[in-house]
Design a protein around this motif. Structure first.
Motif, PDB file in Angstrom:
ATOM      1  N   UNK A 162       0.837  -1.193   0.000  1.00 39.15           N
ATOM      2  CA  UNK A 162       0.000   0.000   0.000  1.00 39.15           C
ATOM      3  C   UNK A 162       0.879   1.252   0.000  1.00 39.15           C
ATOM      4  N   UNK A 163       0.301   2.387  -0.338  1.00 37.18           N
ATOM      5  CA  UNK A 163       0.995   3.654  -0.132  1.00 37.18           C
ATOM      6  C   UNK A 163       1.112   3.896   1.374  1.00 37.18           C
ATOM      7  N   UNK A 164       2.178   4.588   1.762  1.00 43.04           N
ATOM      8  CA  UNK A 164       2.483   4.719   3.189  1.00 43.04           C
ATOM      9  C   UNK A 164       2.639   6.159   3.654  1.00 43.04           C
ATOM     10  N   UNK A 165       2.394   7.113   2.747  1.00 44.34           N
ATOM     11  CA  UNK A 165       2.452   8.534   3.121  1.00 44.34           C
ATOM     12  C   UNK A 165       3.785   8.860   3.813  1.00 44.34           C
ATOM     13  N   UNK A 166       3.734   9.635   4.888  1.00 44.66           N
ATOM     14  CA  UNK A 166       4.957  10.129   5.530  1.00 44.66           C
ATOM     15  C   UNK A 166       5.694   9.097   6.375  1.00 44.66           C
ATOM     16  N   UNK A 167       5.184   7.865   6.457  1.00 44.68           N
ATOM     17  CA  UNK A 167       5.989   6.815   7.085  1.00 44.68           C
ATOM     18  C   UNK A 167       7.270   6.609   6.273  1.00 44.68           C
ATOM     19  N   UNK A 168       7.259   7.067   5.019  1.00 47.65           N
ATOM     20  CA  UNK A 168       8.458   7.082   4.177  1.00 47.65           C
ATOM     21  C   UNK A 168       9.607   7.784   4.888  1.00 47.65           C
ATOM     22  N   UNK A 169       9.297   8.780   5.696  1.00 45.30           N
ATOM     23  CA  UNK A 169      10.333   9.600   6.330  1.00 45.30           C
ATOM     24  C   UNK A 169      11.138   8.823   7.366  1.00 45.30           C
ATOM     25  N   UNK A 218       9.213  -5.829   0.192  1.00 44.98           N
ATOM     26  CA  UNK A 218       7.975  -5.337  -0.420  1.00 44.98           C
ATOM     27  C   UNK A 218       7.885  -3.817  -0.423  1.00 44.98           C
ATOM     28  N   UNK A 219       9.014  -3.152  -0.259  1.00 48.76           N
ATOM     29  CA  UNK A 219       9.030  -1.690  -0.179  1.00 48.76           C
ATOM     30  C   UNK A 219       9.704  -1.087  -1.403  1.00 48.76           C
ATOM     31  N   UNK A 220       9.185   0.054  -1.844  1.00 46.45           N
ATOM     32  CA  UNK A 220       9.774   0.804  -2.956  1.00 46.45           C
ATOM     33  C   UNK A 220       9.577   2.285  -2.691  1.00 46.45           C
ATOM     34  N   UNK A 221      10.621   3.060  -2.952  1.00 45.75           N
ATOM     35  CA  UNK A 221      10.572   4.497  -2.692  1.00 45.75           C
ATOM     36  C   UNK A 221      10.873   5.274  -3.969  1.00 45.75           C
ATOM     37  N   UNK A 222      10.101   6.330  -4.215  1.00 40.78           N
ATOM     38  CA  UNK A 222      10.365   7.212  -5.354  1.00 40.78           C
ATOM     39  C   UNK A 222      10.557   8.652  -4.908  1.00 40.78           C
ATOM     40  N   UNK A 223      10.399   8.913  -3.617  1.00 38.31           N
ATOM     41  CA  UNK A 223      10.663  10.246  -3.071  1.00 38.31           C
ATOM     42  C   UNK A 223      10.993  10.105  -1.588  1.00 38.31           C
ATOM     43  N   UNK A 224      11.543  11.165  -0.967  1.00 41.43           N
ATOM     44  CA  UNK A 224      11.948  11.062   0.435  1.00 41.43           C
ATOM     45  C   UNK A 224      10.894  11.522   1.429  1.00 41.43           C
ATOM     46  N   UNK A 225       9.725  11.967   0.933  1.00 44.70           N
ATOM     47  CA  UNK A 225       8.717  12.551   1.824  1.00 44.70           C
ATOM     48  C   UNK A 225       7.421  11.759   1.916  1.00 44.70           C
ATOM     49  N   UNK A 226       7.068  10.999   0.889  1.00 46.45           N
ATOM     50  CA  UNK A 226       5.870  10.176   0.955  1.00 46.45           C
ATOM     51  C   UNK A 226       4.631  10.796   0.344  1.00 46.45           C
TER      52      UNK A 226
END
Length: 338
Positions: free
Chosen positions: A58-65, A191-199
């Motif tokens: 799922x998308x994780x919003x600012x948990x990306x931070x 299972x994680x993928x990041x395309x930006x540092x903020x979410x």
């Protein structure tokens, strides 16, 4: 709801252990919560104990931070950067990012340590971009010192096999985000993928409740992360005439046992929260994704924490002077006696 992946040991083994320790039969279904997916992981090992849809991407919003914060500290060590001393100038680009903000202005100069507070307390998207821009420049400069073959090897190590198809489009932050994905693979966040540092909303920026729980558990072992996320408010000077005060968005900090982590919300991700809880020899991370409302997070995470503490605490008491097994074994034993 018990996660079937957690039940890995033979049931007979647990039956024998239960009889030897005189553990009573327990019936305790997990609390009813609105979160679309959730996980409870061991705060020491990051192992999944229980969950509902814990591996659903799922998308994780600012948990990306959480990754942005942990990676920043890793890169500080790697490149010999002192986060208490090194200052970063805020770009126009970073200051204009929409969403949650640390209220940074163009040409503001803050230490990396201050930016970490701006990243994790008010969930500043501007702070996230500042850190990503700074370390992208550092890594680009390092790349220019390499031979052609060294650069090729480094690029392969950074990009490698893309995590779930993540594509980094922004040249201002590309090295940093590629390193986020490389580090995710190193940490076993499959299972994680990041395309930006903020979410901010992007369907390619995603993870799972299980992966975020594991990431948070690893991050909470870093003393600087612990200090930052357990801070309710923080004030720093910007230049000679301006101060910034940030309030932590995590409303659980005043609640006994909760000692930090990260909130997140976007329209597509829904209200999310990953929280660290430590009490009575139980150290766990609870992560909820896509709750029904922002307020549900503040009641549902404690529900899950107290439920897990009660179950694990009951098991811990039975061992008395015996060597205490890992929380995953205790969780499996709980599953076996339901």
């Amino acid at each position: 709801m018990m996660n079937s992946r957690a039940q890995t040991a033979p049931h007979g083994t647990f039956a024998t252990m239960r009889q030897r320790l005189n553990i009573p039969h327990m019936i305790s279904a997990s609390p009813s919560v609105t979160a679309h997916s959730w996980s409870i992981v061991d705060g020491n090992s990051g192992e999944l104990l229980w969950g509902k849809n814990p591996t659903e991407v799922r998308e994780i919003a600012s948990l990306t931070k959480i990754m942005t914060c942990l990676l920043t500290l890793k890169l500080c060590r790697k490149f010999g950067v002192d986060p208490d001393v090194q200052e970063v100038k805020v770009s126009v680009y970073a200051s204009r990012i929409h969403g949650t903000s640390a209220c940074l202005r163009p040409d503001d100069s803050l230490t990396i340590k201050d930016l970490l507070y701006g990243l994790m307390l008010p969930s500043g998207n501007d702070a996230a971009l500042c850190l990503a821009e700074f370390f992208t420049k550092v890594m680009q400069e390092e790349a220019t010192k390499m031979t052609k073959n060294q650069r090729a090897r480094s690029q392969r190590a950074l990009s490698g096999r893309p995590n779930s198809g993540a594509v980094v489009k922004d040249p201002m932050i590309n090295y940093f985000v590629m390193e986020m994905n490389r580090y995710a693979r190193e940490l076993g966040l499959t299972d994680s993928a990041f395309v930006n540092p903020h979410g901010l909303s992007d369907k390619a920026n995603r993870s799972t409740a299980s992966d975020i729980g594991r990431l948070a558990a690893i991050a909470m072992q870093n003393p600087t992360v612990q200090q930052v996320v357990n801070t309710e408010s923080y004030t720093c000077a910007v230049g000679l005439e301006r101060e910034l005060t940030w309030i932590n968005t995590n409303k659980l900090l005043p609640v006994t046992g909760f000692n930090g982590m990260k909130t997140g919300t976007t329209t597509t991700a829904g209200p999310c929260l990953s929280a660290s809880y430590e009490k009575n020899n139980v150290k766990i991370i609870i992560t909820v994704l896509a709750c029904r409302s922002h307020e549900h997070r503040w009641s549902e995470v404690p529900k899950l924490a107290y439920w897990a503490e009660n179950l694990l605490g009951t098991m811990i008491k039975q061992f008395k002077d015996e060597k205490l097994p890992k929380l995953k074994v205790l969780a499996q034993l709980c599953n076996a006696v339901f």
